[in-house]
Design a protein around this motif. Structure first.
Motif, short mmCIF file in Angstrom:
data_model
loop_
_atom_site.label_atom_id
_atom_site.label_comp_id
_atom_site.label_asym_id
_atom_site.label_seq_id
_atom_site.Cartn_x
_atom_site.Cartn_y
_atom_site.Cartn_z
N LEU A 19 -29.42 2.92 16.23
CA LEU A 19 -29.67 4.22 15.43
C LEU A 19 -30.66 3.66 14.01
O LEU A 19 -31.59 4.20 13.65
CB LEU A 19 -28.61 4.70 14.77
N LEU A 20 -30.09 2.51 13.57
CA LEU A 20 -30.80 1.83 12.34
C LEU A 20 -32.41 1.23 12.86
O LEU A 20 -33.28 1.59 12.07
CB LEU A 20 -30.06 0.93 11.92
N LYS A 21 -32.15 0.58 13.91
CA LYS A 21 -33.50 0.02 14.31
C LYS A 21 -34.45 1.28 14.75
O LYS A 21 -35.55 1.24 14.49
CB LYS A 21 -33.24 -0.70 15.81
N ALA A 22 -34.02 2.24 15.29
CA ALA A 22 -34.97 3.30 15.69
C ALA A 22 -35.53 4.04 14.16
O ALA A 22 -36.56 4.50 14.25
CB ALA A 22 -34.15 4.49 16.35
N ALA A 23 -34.54 4.04 13.26
CA ALA A 23 -35.07 4.72 12.17
C ALA A 23 -36.22 3.92 11.43
O ALA A 23 -37.14 4.32 10.96
CB ALA A 23 -33.80 5.10 11.22
N PHE A 24 -35.83 2.48 11.62
CA PHE A 24 -36.89 1.79 10.83
C PHE A 24 -38.13 1.79 11.59
O PHE A 24 -39.30 1.84 10.84
CB PHE A 24 -36.43 0.23 10.81
N GLU A 25 -38.29 1.73 12.82
CA GLU A 25 -39.46 1.97 13.81
C GLU A 25 -40.10 3.32 13.21
O GLU A 25 -41.46 3.24 12.90
CB GLU A 25 -39.11 1.99 15.10
N PHE A 32 -39.52 8.69 4.87
CA PHE A 32 -38.17 9.05 5.49
C PHE A 32 -37.88 10.52 5.56
O PHE A 32 -37.42 10.86 6.58
CB PHE A 32 -37.09 8.33 4.68
N ALA A 33 -38.31 11.34 4.67
CA ALA A 33 -38.22 12.69 4.53
C ALA A 33 -38.80 13.44 5.75
O ALA A 33 -38.17 14.35 5.93
CB ALA A 33 -38.95 13.28 3.30
N THR A 34 -39.92 12.90 6.44
CA THR A 34 -40.48 13.28 7.48
C THR A 34 -39.63 13.10 8.87
O THR A 34 -40.14 13.80 10.08
CB THR A 34 -41.93 12.97 7.63
N VAL A 35 -38.85 12.37 8.84
CA VAL A 35 -38.01 12.03 10.19
C VAL A 35 -36.64 12.90 10.32
O VAL A 35 -36.03 13.21 9.52
CB VAL A 35 -37.31 10.51 9.94
N SER A 36 -36.77 13.32 11.46
CA SER A 36 -35.77 14.11 11.84
C SER A 36 -34.57 13.44 12.76
O SER A 36 -34.76 12.72 13.30
CB SER A 36 -36.35 15.22 12.96
N LEU A 37 -33.41 14.12 12.69
CA LEU A 37 -32.22 13.49 13.68
C LEU A 37 -32.57 13.30 15.08
O LEU A 37 -32.21 12.14 15.45
CB LEU A 37 -30.99 14.17 13.23
N ARG A 38 -33.35 14.37 15.65
CA ARG A 38 -33.52 14.16 16.98
C ARG A 38 -34.44 13.18 17.31
O ARG A 38 -34.19 12.56 18.36
CB ARG A 38 -34.30 15.69 17.27
N VAL A 40 -34.72 10.28 15.71
CA VAL A 40 -34.11 9.19 15.58
C VAL A 40 -33.01 8.74 16.79
O VAL A 40 -32.95 7.49 17.49
CB VAL A 40 -33.10 9.04 14.31
N THR A 41 -32.15 10.04 17.26
CA THR A 41 -31.39 9.64 18.55
C THR A 41 -32.26 9.54 19.77
O THR A 41 -31.65 8.89 20.55
CB THR A 41 -30.56 10.95 18.42
N LYS A 42 -33.30 10.09 19.73
CA LYS A 42 -34.06 9.82 21.08
C LYS A 42 -34.85 8.72 21.03
O LYS A 42 -34.49 8.10 22.32
CB LYS A 42 -35.55 11.03 21.15
N ARG A 43 -35.23 8.19 20.16
CA ARG A 43 -35.67 6.70 20.10
C ARG A 43 -34.47 5.60 20.18
O ARG A 43 -34.66 4.48 20.87
CB ARG A 43 -36.56 6.25 18.74
N ALA A 44 -33.59 6.02 19.74
CA ALA A 44 -32.32 5.15 19.96
C ALA A 44 -31.53 5.18 21.15
O ALA A 44 -30.80 4.39 21.52
CB ALA A 44 -31.37 5.50 18.82
N GLY A 45 -31.77 6.33 21.92
CA GLY A 45 -31.39 6.29 23.50
C GLY A 45 -30.04 6.99 23.46
O GLY A 45 -29.23 6.65 24.34
N VAL A 46 -29.59 7.69 22.41
CA VAL A 46 -28.49 8.57 22.31
C VAL A 46 -28.44 10.05 22.36
O VAL A 46 -29.59 10.49 21.80
CB VAL A 46 -27.49 7.90 21.36
N VAL A 47 -27.41 10.67 22.46
CA VAL A 47 -27.58 12.02 22.45
C VAL A 47 -27.20 12.55 20.97
O VAL A 47 -26.62 11.82 20.15
CB VAL A 47 -26.45 12.89 23.24
N PRO A 48 -27.83 13.32 20.30
CA PRO A 48 -27.99 13.90 18.91
C PRO A 48 -26.41 14.09 18.55
O PRO A 48 -26.00 13.55 17.19
CB PRO A 48 -28.44 15.24 18.84
#
Length: 210
Positions: A19-25, A32-38, A40-48
């Motif tokens: 999740l941290l790696k996905a967020a950094f990417e 950061f304010a433009t990033v959504s939870l969905r 982050v989780t999609k890029r990290a390969g996990v469910v929301p």
């Protein structure tokens, strides 16, 4: 004895890091304010829903990104300052460590530079807190030098703040360097070392001035 609890813990840690790696990417080229939870989780390969096993909110994720970005650097520079082999040239060792860390984790530092003044309030506060902790650790180390031992805590913190500010300038120069080559990096490193040496050399004269 079952090893399952340790296995679960390892999986949990891997998911957190993903999740941290996905967020950094995602924040490499955007706020950061433009990033959504969905996202982050999609890029990290996990469910929301898995996100909330690690972070209570996106704001908490933002604070974790700040801590991840600065604390590793603090540990590395602390080691450089306390290594007997580098003690006689702490400035050179610290700047080299800073350079290596910035180049190895550029997305972290782009995030810090962008969010320091333009990010969500909770993230801005987190950056400020980590930088103050960084300066406090440095002030303690400065007190180890013989000619600084009689200085007040306030004055030591002033010197530490100057050093941290100079280091921040060097980080920005590395991130924005053009062209991106070894020669440019070496010039930035030399300039960074000169800045810190000027601060250190000027300290005794400043204290003795009327």
């Amino acid at each position: 004895m079952s090893t399952e609890p340790a296995s679960r813990q390892e999986r949990k840690q891997r998911t957190r890091q993903a999740l941290l790696k996905a967020a950094f990417e995602l924040v490499a080229d955007r706020g950061f304010a433009t990033v959504s939870l969905r996202e982050v989780t999609k890029r990290a390969g996990v469910v929301p829903t898995a996100f909330y096993r690690h972070f209570a909110s996106l704001d908490e994720l933002g604070v974790a990104l700040v801590e991840e970005s600065i604390r590793t650097l603090r540990r590395m520079i602390r080691s450089a300052r306390r290594d007997p082999q580098t003690y006689q040239d702490i400035i050179r060792a610290s700047v080299r460590t800073l350079h290596e860390h910035v180049r190895a984790h550029e997305s972290h530092f782009r995030f810090l530079i962008r969010e320091r003044y333009g990010g969500p309030e909770v993230v801005r506060r987190a950056v400020g807190t980590e930088l103050r902790l960084f300066a406090s650790e440095l002030a303690v180390d400065l007190a180890r030098f013989e000619y600084l031992r009689e200085w007040s805590t306030e004055d030591l913190h002033l010197i530490a703040d100057l050093i941290i500010t100079a280091m921040q300038a060097s980080v920005e120069e590395l991130i924005e360097a053009v062209p991106r080559d070894e020669e440019t990096d070496e010039q930035i490193v030399r300039t960074a070392q000169k800045r810190l040496r000027l601060i250190v050399l000027g300290v005794p004269n400043w204290r003795s001035s009327p």
